[in-house]
Scaffold this motif. Structure first.
Motif, PDB file in Angstrom:
ATOM      1  N   ALA A  82       0.857  -1.183   0.000  1.00 26.52           N
ATOM      2  CA  ALA A  82       0.000   0.000   0.000  1.00 26.52           C
ATOM      3  C   ALA A  82       0.891   1.229   0.000  1.00 26.52           C
ATOM      4  O   ALA A  82       1.997   1.212   0.551  1.00 26.52           O
ATOM      5  N   LYS A  95      -3.558   0.453  -3.306  1.00 33.10           N
ATOM      6  CA  LYS A  95      -3.301  -0.780  -2.567  1.00 33.10           C
ATOM      7  C   LYS A  95      -3.386  -1.964  -3.520  1.00 33.10           C
ATOM      8  O   LYS A  95      -4.424  -2.182  -4.163  1.00 33.10           O
ATOM      9  N   LEU A 109      -6.257   0.573   4.888  1.00 32.59           N
ATOM     10  CA  LEU A 109      -5.184   0.751   3.912  1.00 32.59           C
ATOM     11  C   LEU A 109      -3.869   0.186   4.444  1.00 32.59           C
ATOM     12  O   LEU A 109      -3.115  -0.468   3.723  1.00 32.59           O
TER      13      LEU A 109
END
Length: 228
Positions: A82, A95, A109
């Motif tokens: 990410a 991501k 995330l």
């Protein structure tokens, strides 16, 4: 001497010891207060975070910033990656894909690990407020100073600049004894690294480096991220 006299002397000694505890400066608490003050003068940084499981890296995170409102984060975690870039109030993220998205990412995330953000504001935060990231770190240190038991450790060499280890122990909000070791520079009082009690979680710091953070090219097909 009567029993009351002996009891009175014993009580006096106890009160004297209690008073001395609060009057004599605690070197650990003083060290953390110096750290608080030193963090107020930081203008940029790089922070590396590593979480290990069974002796192998499980999460690697590189985080760089130019205060108060530019930051770049790259994380790899168990085969996932990410990346996050913020410039002012503009936020970009991706991501497990090369294409960028402009907007606010979801809470998943990054891995749910501590993310210190000294001297950084939060996106969309009014300039009249204390910077959110800086305030979170200040409050965390304030809690350690007030509630923690702090032990002085050894002087350690660290990238040519010696730092003093301090072990902080306190009960967390879940009533579990939290413990970590912070090595504070003998030169500028800033933390050089933080390690969990079992060495499974480590954070390293580089203060006031030269950092460049720019918005990504939204028209580019992109490539795999590299640590900032």
């Amino acid at each position: 001497m009567s029993g009351k006299g002996v009891l009175g002397i014993a009580l006096g000694v106890v009160l004297l010891l209690v008073a001395a505890y609060y009057v004599i400066p605690n070197p650990g608490k003083k060290a953390l207060k110096r750290e608080q003050l030193a963090l107020e003068d930081v203008t940029s940084w790089r922070i590396g975070t590593e979480l290990s499981r069974n002796g192998r890296p499980a999460v690697l995170r590189g985080h760089s910033a130019i205060c108060p409102d530019k930051e770049h984060i790259v994380e790899s975690s168990m085969g996932d990656f990410a990346e996050y870039i913020r410039v002012g109030d503009d936020v970009y993220y991706r991501k497990n894909r090369y294409e960028w998205v402009k907007g606010t990412p979801g809470p998943d995330l990054f891995a749910p690990l501590p993310m210190p953000r000294p001297c950084l504001s939060d996106p969309g935060e009014p300039a009249s407020k204390p910077p959110g990231g800086a305030e979170q770190l200040r409050l965390a240190l304030e809690t350690d100073i007030k509630e923690g038991h702090i032990d002085k450790g050894e002087l350690k060499p660290n990238r040519g600049s010696p730092c003093r280890e301090w072990t902080i122990m306190r009960y967390t909000t879940t009533d579990k004894l939290g413990s970590y070791t912070a090595c504070l520079s003998e030169t500028d009082n800033l933390p050089q690294y933080i390690r969990a009690a079992n060495d499974s979680f480590n954070i390293s710091f580089e203060w006031n480096p030269s950092v460049t953070i720019e918005p990504p090219d939204m028209n580019s097909p992109g490539k795999a991220p590299t640590p900032p």
